[in-house]
Design a protein around this motif. Structure first.
Motif, mmCIF file in Angstrom:
data_model
loop_
_atom_site.group_PDB
_atom_site.id
_atom_site.type_symbol
_atom_site.label_atom_id
_atom_site.label_comp_id
_atom_site.label_asym_id
_atom_site.label_seq_id
_atom_site.Cartn_x
_atom_site.Cartn_y
_atom_site.Cartn_z
ATOM 1 N N MET A 19 10.660 -36.679 18.150
ATOM 2 C CA MET A 19 11.608 -36.711 17.047
ATOM 3 C C MET A 19 12.981 -37.084 17.554
ATOM 4 S SD MET A 19 13.002 -33.620 14.599
ATOM 5 C CE MET A 19 14.171 -33.103 15.848
ATOM 6 N N ALA A 20 13.672 -37.951 16.814
ATOM 7 C CA ALA A 20 15.044 -38.306 17.143
ATOM 8 C C ALA A 20 15.940 -37.902 15.989
ATOM 9 C CB ALA A 20 15.164 -39.803 17.406
ATOM 10 N N THR A 21 17.192 -37.597 16.289
ATOM 11 C CA THR A 21 18.120 -37.139 15.263
ATOM 12 C C THR A 21 19.449 -37.840 15.404
ATOM 13 O OG1 THR A 21 17.101 -34.947 15.242
ATOM 14 C CG2 THR A 21 19.297 -35.125 14.299
ATOM 15 N N GLU A 22 20.000 -38.229 14.261
ATOM 16 C CA GLU A 22 21.365 -38.751 14.232
ATOM 17 C C GLU A 22 22.110 -37.986 13.166
ATOM 18 O OE1 GLU A 22 23.316 -42.878 12.858
ATOM 19 O OE2 GLU A 22 22.274 -42.929 14.769
ATOM 20 N N ASP A 23 23.266 -37.470 13.507
ATOM 21 C CA ASP A 23 24.000 -36.584 12.615
ATOM 22 C C ASP A 23 25.203 -37.289 12.023
ATOM 23 O OD1 ASP A 23 25.061 -34.517 11.250
ATOM 24 O OD2 ASP A 23 25.295 -33.165 12.940
ATOM 25 N N GLN A 24 25.213 -37.394 10.662
ATOM 26 C CA GLN A 24 26.380 -37.868 9.929
ATOM 27 C C GLN A 24 26.509 -36.998 8.683
ATOM 28 O OE1 GLN A 24 26.295 -42.224 9.236
ATOM 29 N NE2 GLN A 24 24.217 -42.107 9.967
ATOM 30 N N SER A 25 26.428 -35.685 8.827
ATOM 31 C CA SER A 25 25.937 -34.874 7.723
ATOM 32 C C SER A 25 26.929 -34.413 6.662
ATOM 33 C CB SER A 25 25.230 -33.640 8.287
ATOM 34 O OG SER A 25 26.074 -32.949 9.155
ATOM 35 N N LEU B 192 9.739 -41.020 8.574
ATOM 36 C CA LEU B 192 8.504 -41.245 9.318
ATOM 37 C C LEU B 192 8.256 -42.738 9.430
ATOM 38 C CD1 LEU B 192 5.892 -39.972 10.573
ATOM 39 C CD2 LEU B 192 4.865 -40.216 8.286
ATOM 40 N N GLU B 193 7.843 -43.186 10.613
ATOM 41 C CA GLU B 193 7.589 -44.614 10.795
ATOM 42 C C GLU B 193 6.511 -45.110 9.834
ATOM 43 O OE1 GLU B 193 5.925 -45.617 14.590
ATOM 44 O OE2 GLU B 193 4.528 -43.925 14.581
ATOM 45 N N ARG C 187 4.144 -41.303 13.901
ATOM 46 C CA ARG C 187 2.857 -40.898 13.344
ATOM 47 C C ARG C 187 1.911 -40.423 14.446
ATOM 48 N NH1 ARG C 187 1.701 -41.964 8.092
ATOM 49 N NH2 ARG C 187 3.159 -43.290 6.951
ATOM 50 N N ASN C 188 0.989 -39.570 14.046
ATOM 51 C CA ASN C 188 -0.041 -39.072 14.943
ATOM 52 C C ASN C 188 -1.398 -39.412 14.331
ATOM 53 O OD1 ASN C 188 -1.619 -37.737 16.785
ATOM 54 N ND2 ASN C 188 -0.999 -35.675 16.154
ATOM 55 N N ASN C 189 -2.067 -40.468 14.865
ATOM 56 C CA ASN C 189 -3.332 -40.942 14.278
ATOM 57 C C ASN C 189 -3.179 -41.258 12.797
ATOM 58 O OD1 ASN C 189 -4.840 -40.775 16.687
ATOM 59 N ND2 ASN C 189 -5.184 -38.586 16.371
ATOM 60 N N MET C 190 -2.137 -42.007 12.480
ATOM 61 C CA MET C 190 -1.833 -42.484 11.124
ATOM 62 C C MET C 190 -1.243 -41.398 10.222
ATOM 63 S SD MET C 190 -5.058 -45.023 10.287
ATOM 64 C CE MET C 190 -4.287 -45.656 8.791
ATOM 65 N N LEU C 191 -1.187 -40.160 10.670
ATOM 66 C CA LEU C 191 -0.687 -39.069 9.842
ATOM 67 C C LEU C 191 0.695 -38.623 10.293
ATOM 68 C CD1 LEU C 191 -3.930 -36.905 9.634
ATOM 69 C CD2 LEU C 191 -3.104 -38.584 7.963
ATOM 70 N N ALA C 192 1.386 -37.935 9.392
ATOM 71 C CA ALA C 192 2.676 -37.342 9.758
ATOM 72 C C ALA C 192 2.432 -36.204 10.750
ATOM 73 C CB ALA C 192 3.379 -36.818 8.515
ATOM 74 N N PRO C 193 3.373 -35.957 11.645
ATOM 75 C CA PRO C 193 3.207 -34.887 12.622
ATOM 76 C C PRO C 193 3.269 -33.507 11.958
ATOM 77 C CG PRO C 193 5.425 -35.752 12.734
ATOM 78 C CD PRO C 193 4.674 -36.648 11.795
ATOM 79 N N PRO D 138 5.130 -27.979 2.387
ATOM 80 C CA PRO D 138 3.729 -27.627 2.677
ATOM 81 C C PRO D 138 2.754 -28.798 2.706
ATOM 82 C CG PRO D 138 4.437 -26.798 0.521
ATOM 83 C CD PRO D 138 5.656 -27.225 1.236
ATOM 84 N N LEU D 139 3.047 -29.896 2.005
ATOM 85 C CA LEU D 139 2.144 -31.041 2.024
ATOM 86 C C LEU D 139 2.330 -31.906 3.269
ATOM 87 C CD1 LEU D 139 2.074 -32.203 -1.709
ATOM 88 C CD2 LEU D 139 0.362 -30.882 -0.454
ATOM 89 N N GLY D 140 3.475 -31.773 3.923
ATOM 90 C CA GLY D 140 3.700 -32.504 5.162
ATOM 91 C C GLY D 140 3.709 -34.003 5.011
ATOM 92 N N LYS D 141 4.242 -34.518 3.887
ATOM 93 C CA LYS D 141 4.275 -35.945 3.627
ATOM 94 C C LYS D 141 5.708 -36.481 3.690
ATOM 95 C CE LYS D 141 -0.156 -36.309 2.614
ATOM 96 N NZ LYS D 141 -1.101 -37.122 3.409
ATOM 97 N N ALA D 142 5.831 -37.771 4.008
ATOM 98 C CA ALA D 142 7.141 -38.424 4.017
ATOM 99 C C ALA D 142 7.260 -39.317 2.783
ATOM 100 C CB ALA D 142 7.293 -39.267 5.286
#
Length: 264
Positions: free
Chosen positions: A1-7, A25-26, A51-57, A65-69
């Motif tokens: 995970m990478a983070t850029e802060d402009q918050s 997510l890519e 992604r991890n095997n096409m899925l979100a990490p 809870p659904l873990g979707k982007a």
């Protein structure tokens, strides 16, 4: 995970500062939310994931809870916890309502406020295409992705069978539906009100941003969206990608991740 802060963002006159975080997510719909944030000039923190095997990490399920982007969190100064938004349509509508109402067309014709059938053509197009992107077009592109994945990952000894099955599905179901949708969108671009240029008229709206992901992927993949067959639609996709705010969003990902892939 990478983070850029402009918050920290001052939302508007008299409003508290708001912290906005986009969980990106890519190869996902999150890119269009990043573009919208850049178009609205909203300051935000960007957290990117692979992604991890096409899925979100798994980290995504810690946020929703659904873990979707995509996922977007919004927290005003003084609030005990953030508001977490999922689904591109909701996120886009929420951001436009609070940060950029000019990206939604005027709802009613003059003198017809609140009346049935009093809505403007621009607004009706806007609401329709906000739902159309995921409700109609995107399922066909996901189907195309699944079929290509089946072909690519089938063991060599069953690959001829897999190719035959996926080819029949494409010929009998997928390709006719894609062609029908691209022809429909071609006609809508050509007939857009007020001189056109965008789906709802002469100005960019949230509906254009909503459709940018599936159409961008279709124009660069094997879905059949070509300049030769759909010149107005193809030029429209290129016009969206050439917008400065869109290019800033792409460049931001390149700076963080090293590259950007617009495909599904």
């Amino acid at each position: 995970m990478a983070t850029e802060d402009q918050s920290a963002q001052q939302v508007g006159s008299g409003q508290a500062k708001t912290k906005v975080i986009l969980y990106w997510l890519e190869k996902s719909r999150a890119q269009r939310i990043l573009w919208l944030l850049e178009e609205l000039k909203v300051e935000y923190e960007l957290k990117t994931y692979k992604r991890n095997n096409m899925l979100a990490p798994p980290e995504f399920k810690k946020v929703h809870p659904l873990g979707k982007a995509p996922l977007l969190s919004v927290q005003v100064e003084g609030a005990s916890e953030p508001l977490v938004l999922a689904e591109s349509g909701l996120i886009i509508e929420y951001l436009i309502e609070h940060f950029g109402p000019s990206l939604a067309p005027k709802k009613y014709q003059e003198g017809k406020e609140g009346q049935v059938q009093g809505e403007t053509e621009e607004w009706l197009r806007y609401r329709y295409f906000m739902h159309y992107a995921e409700g109609t077009l995107m399922p066909f592109l996901v189907t195309a992705l699944l079929l290509s994945t089946i072909r690519a990952r089938s063991p060599f000894f069953i690959k001829p069978i897999a190719n035959a099955i996926t080819g029949n599905v494409e010929a009998m179901f997928l390709n006719p539906n894609l062609e029908n949708n691209f022809s429909f969108l071609e006609s809508k671009i050509k007939s857009a009100p007020n001189g056109g240029g965008y789906l709802c008229g002469s100005k960019l709206t949230g509906a254009d941003i909503m459709l940018s992901f599936p159409l961008g992927a279709a124009a660069k993949g094997r879905a059949g969206l070509t300049k030769e067959k759909y010149p107005a639609l193809f030029d429209y996709v290129n016009r969206l990608e050439a917008m400065e705010s869109n290019k800033r969003a792409v460049q931001k990902i390149i700076e963080i991740e090293g590259s950007f892939d617009p495909s599904l």
